[in-house]
Design a protein around this motif. Sequence first.
Motif, PDB file in Angstrom:
ATOM      1  N   MET A   1      -7.291   3.490  -6.447  1.00 38.20           N
ATOM      2  CA  MET A   1      -7.299   4.411  -5.303  1.00 38.20           C
ATOM      3  C   MET A   1      -8.726   4.664  -4.845  1.00 38.20           C
ATOM      4  O   MET A   1      -9.656   4.619  -5.645  1.00 38.20           O
ATOM      5  CB  MET A   1      -6.591   5.698  -5.673  1.00 38.20           C
ATOM      6  N   PRO A   4     -11.857   9.563  -1.960  1.00 36.16           N
ATOM      7  CA  PRO A   4     -11.851  10.045  -0.588  1.00 36.16           C
ATOM      8  C   PRO A   4     -13.101  10.844  -0.243  1.00 36.16           C
ATOM      9  O   PRO A   4     -13.387  11.033   0.919  1.00 36.16           O
ATOM     10  CB  PRO A   4     -10.616  10.930  -0.517  1.00 36.16           C
ATOM     11  N   PRO A  10     -11.655   4.012   3.949  1.00 36.65           N
ATOM     12  CA  PRO A  10     -11.258   3.304   2.745  1.00 36.65           C
ATOM     13  C   PRO A  10     -11.422   1.795   2.952  1.00 36.65           C
ATOM     14  O   PRO A  10     -11.278   1.305   4.054  1.00 36.65           O
ATOM     15  CB  PRO A  10      -9.789   3.684   2.564  1.00 36.65           C
ATOM     16  N   PRO A  18      -1.483  -0.584  -2.329  1.00 30.19           N
ATOM     17  CA  PRO A  18      -0.148  -0.006  -2.548  1.00 30.19           C
ATOM     18  C   PRO A  18       0.972  -0.988  -2.220  1.00 30.19           C
ATOM     19  O   PRO A  18       1.955  -1.074  -2.958  1.00 30.19           O
ATOM     20  CB  PRO A  18      -0.106   1.187  -1.586  1.00 30.19           C
ATOM     21  N   LEU A  25       6.695  -4.120  -7.952  1.00 32.22           N
ATOM     22  CA  LEU A  25       7.795  -3.274  -8.417  1.00 32.22           C
ATOM     23  C   LEU A  25       9.135  -3.849  -7.960  1.00 32.22           C
ATOM     24  O   LEU A  25      10.083  -3.964  -8.743  1.00 32.22           O
ATOM     25  CB  LEU A  25       7.602  -1.862  -7.874  1.00 32.22           C
TER      26      LEU A  25
ATOM     27  N   LEU B 277      -9.107  14.211   3.879  1.00 29.85           N
ATOM     28  CA  LEU B 277      -8.063  13.495   3.121  1.00 29.85           C
ATOM     29  C   LEU B 277      -6.948  12.956   4.012  1.00 29.85           C
ATOM     30  O   LEU B 277      -5.777  13.016   3.660  1.00 29.85           O
ATOM     31  CB  LEU B 277      -7.423  14.392   2.053  1.00 29.85           C
ATOM     32  N   THR B 279      -6.099   9.699   5.169  1.00 26.97           N
ATOM     33  CA  THR B 279      -5.365   8.517   4.680  1.00 26.97           C
ATOM     34  C   THR B 279      -4.586   8.836   3.416  1.00 26.97           C
ATOM     35  O   THR B 279      -3.462   8.393   3.231  1.00 26.97           O
ATOM     36  CB  THR B 279      -6.336   7.368   4.333  1.00 26.97           C
ATOM     37  N   MET B 283      -0.670   8.364   2.712  1.00 27.66           N
ATOM     38  CA  MET B 283      -0.259   7.537   1.578  1.00 27.66           C
ATOM     39  C   MET B 283       0.734   8.299   0.694  1.00 27.66           C
ATOM     40  O   MET B 283       1.788   7.782   0.325  1.00 27.66           O
ATOM     41  CB  MET B 283      -1.521   7.189   0.781  1.00 27.66           C
ATOM     42  N   VAL B 294      13.275   5.280  -5.182  1.00 27.21           N
ATOM     43  CA  VAL B 294      13.256   4.586  -6.469  1.00 27.21           C
ATOM     44  C   VAL B 294      14.132   5.340  -7.459  1.00 27.21           C
ATOM     45  O   VAL B 294      14.901   4.746  -8.217  1.00 27.21           O
ATOM     46  CB  VAL B 294      11.809   4.460  -7.005  1.00 27.21           C
ATOM     47  N   VAL B 358      -8.696  17.455  -4.924  1.00 29.68           N
ATOM     48  CA  VAL B 358      -8.715  15.991  -5.076  1.00 29.68           C
ATOM     49  C   VAL B 358      -8.543  15.633  -6.544  1.00 29.68           C
ATOM     50  O   VAL B 358      -7.758  14.752  -6.899  1.00 29.68           O
ATOM     51  CB  VAL B 358     -10.027  15.394  -4.519  1.00 29.68           C
ATOM     52  N   THR B 365      -1.264  11.990  -9.580  1.00 29.76           N
ATOM     53  CA  THR B 365      -0.930  10.603  -9.299  1.00 29.76           C
ATOM     54  C   THR B 365      -0.970   9.777 -10.579  1.00 29.76           C
ATOM     55  O   THR B 365      -0.131   8.902 -10.791  1.00 29.76           O
ATOM     56  CB  THR B 365      -1.902  10.027  -8.262  1.00 29.76           C
TER      57      THR B 365
END
Lengths: 187, 659
Positions: A1, A4, A10, A18, A25, B277, B279, B283, B294, B358, B365
């Motif tokens: 990742m 930020p 990015p 991703p 997956l 923040l 993006t 995401m 999932v 963050v 995550t």
Amino acid sequence: MSAPDTAKRPSRWAIWLPLGLFALLCALVAWGLANPGSTEVESRMIGQPLPAIELPQAVEENPGVTLAGARESGPRLLNIWASWCVPCIVEAPVLEELKARGVAIDGVAIRDKSEDIEMFLQRNGNPYRGIARDDVSAVQMAIGSSGVPETFVIDADGIIRYQHIGPIMERDIAQIMARLKDAEEPA
Amino acid sequence: MIAEIGLVLLWLAAALAMLQLLSGAWSLTGKDGTDELRAETAGMVRPVAVMQGVLAALSFAMLAWLFVRTDLSVLLVALNSHSDKPFIFKLAGTWGNHEGSMLLWATVMGLAGALVALVERRLPEKTIVATLAAQAFVSLGFYAFLLFSSNPFERISPVPADGNGLNPLLQDIGLAFHPPTLYFGYVGLSVAFSFAVGALITREVGPAFARAMRPWVLGAWIFLTVGITAGSYWAYYELGWGGWWFWDPVENASLMPWLAATALLHSAGVLAARDALRTWTIMLGVVAFSMSMVGTFLVRSGILTSVHAFAVDPERGSFILVLLAIYIGGALTLFGLRAATVTEGKQFAAVSREASLVFNNVALTAILAIVLLGTLYPLVTEAFGTRVSIGPPYFNPMGAVFALPMMVVMAIGPLLRWRDDRFGRVGRALILPGLATIAVLVATLVLAPGIGVLPLLGLALAVGLAIASVIPLFGRNLRRTPLPIWGMVVSHLGLAVAVGGMASESAFSTERLVAAQVGDTVTVGPWSIELAAVEPVAGPNWTALQADMQASYEGGAPTQMLPQSRTFTSPPQTTSESALHTRWNGQLYTVIGELGEDGRWQLRLWWKPFVPLIWLGGLLVALGGALALVGRIISGWRRQYQARRIAMRREERPVGDLR
């Protein structure tokens, strides 16, 4: 990742990461779906003789079932079912058709009551040669069947030759007939 | 007739979803204001979305009606209901099965889209049209799934004498509402996903987008929190194993969207307040929804074995996998194409509230990745030929590596200022929680020297965090403190309470497995329990053996405990009903098992100090979310009301261009 707080934009690499992970997956679970072998429970009893369990006769109309011992004139089907089982209703007309083709079908009703069995036969027909009652799932345990309905092909010597899990549908008739034919030859 | 009407309504809803998608997509292809026809088409999207929601809801109402009437000519009812069942379980039968739950999903999704169409006015119209089109695209997949592969209204002939009954494990009031709660959460995340897609398509990733999306994320997060808490409690008392979390694939499937939603919630907060923040938030919006897909996939496909195996069907699994690949693959591709055009937004220093958020985002995550990897690991190894299963020995320490530092940052973060701050400024406030943490560490080591590292740290940090979490309220006028601040405080406190409960449960529980005759007395922890009698009892669709236990705490007056071993008739199955007794300092948990050949009963007894804190904490977390949501909605209304008044005044004396 990406971090930020340092990068103004990015990097290209991070942006597609991703999607790459996701593709991985998907590939993995698609493989898992395509190889479901592990979820199928197959009886280890194939090729083994039926266990000698004495079961009571279920209804007046049909005789009981002798599981082991007596040598028969040819192969037969052993149908594990129950009057409380809805898929068994779906299966009933197909069993009738098998009977019409001259197949001998023995039924074992799992955890059932004689009145209920009679009611079921009245509504859905009676394709059985003999019917036994198994109030404690003893047969199921002994031959490794995991649910109802399930049907086993038994040869003349009382050896289990094939197991069909779930209701027998129209499309399964050919397979069942072929397996019965195979079972005419000794294993 | 009811079934046919339901099916027709479902087809109509699907058709409207198609219309919503096509008209939305087409109207976006032209340039702004150049084409009247396109503008008119765009105007159609909102009313269509509302109607689609209404039709889906009516279709679901038809199915519920069929279940309440126990119309056995419908296959789904015959398979999952029974005329002897109590009313509430007949109703719950509507969604207690695959087809019904998918219909519920589509319905809630339709209603959520309708609500967006009705109330959301903060974003540019183009973005809303794109959002609703994306929402319709997701809905269409579920409609297709229902109509082509799992029609809930299918008839059966001949009509069976009576139904199959609902799985007895599911005949429990808590569980009747557990799946719908999670579905509301999943659907809320689908709205967040649609917003993210809409914002990406129309390049509107900014504070306004974050503000519009936030209530949905918050709502979803509340439902997920309640769902997980309730599910954990259900597993705790219904399965009779005495544990509250098993790292079962299905439990993980509900935890992963929660982790993603928690991260999303906080990063959306940063985006709304500070325009940073960008993006990352987009995401997370995609990740959160993909985790709920999932999750559904793992539950339905049966590629992983679990206690929830009753829901399994590989064919349906493939269908969900295809949907998953289209939605998430599509969204991630869009993300890849567009993310480079989204700038990261405002900068901030290493010590600031943004930075702490963050940090926690990254930690959440990472935990998400750990849980996902652990859940899929058996599948990975199976691909290489061996079958393994990993459990608490992997999840607990790996999760704790990130969870414990996160708790430390959680204590500090809310005290920091936006953009730039110094530790020196907040140091004083942290003395008390720091001292409390150390005191608990020392006290626990002295009083319970054999304690494990994780429960020890968990206990100490929980106490520290509990104190630190209320510090933001110090020095404020409590009446004028905004509701979202209250929400944050209550949620953080709730997390501390829950962690405290978990640590205490794993450190101090005592368990006894004994065979006892009627008249025997056994002890567990501070309790002595006499097995007074074992008698048969009967319920509407079950019979049971019920133990009468007289439990007394440290020689006090006895409390009666009545655990049962229940046998259901339709379908035949045995379940153990545990009996619980809750005191302020913990819970006594009793289960009766089989009768041995020597006439002695198998009893399982646990004394679990402070275990209810786990669920109390979970509920506090959800309550905090609810406070914040109410606060946000009220302030949103206020802002809209003011904007409308300003617009009205302008209309009264027009000054130049109205736009």
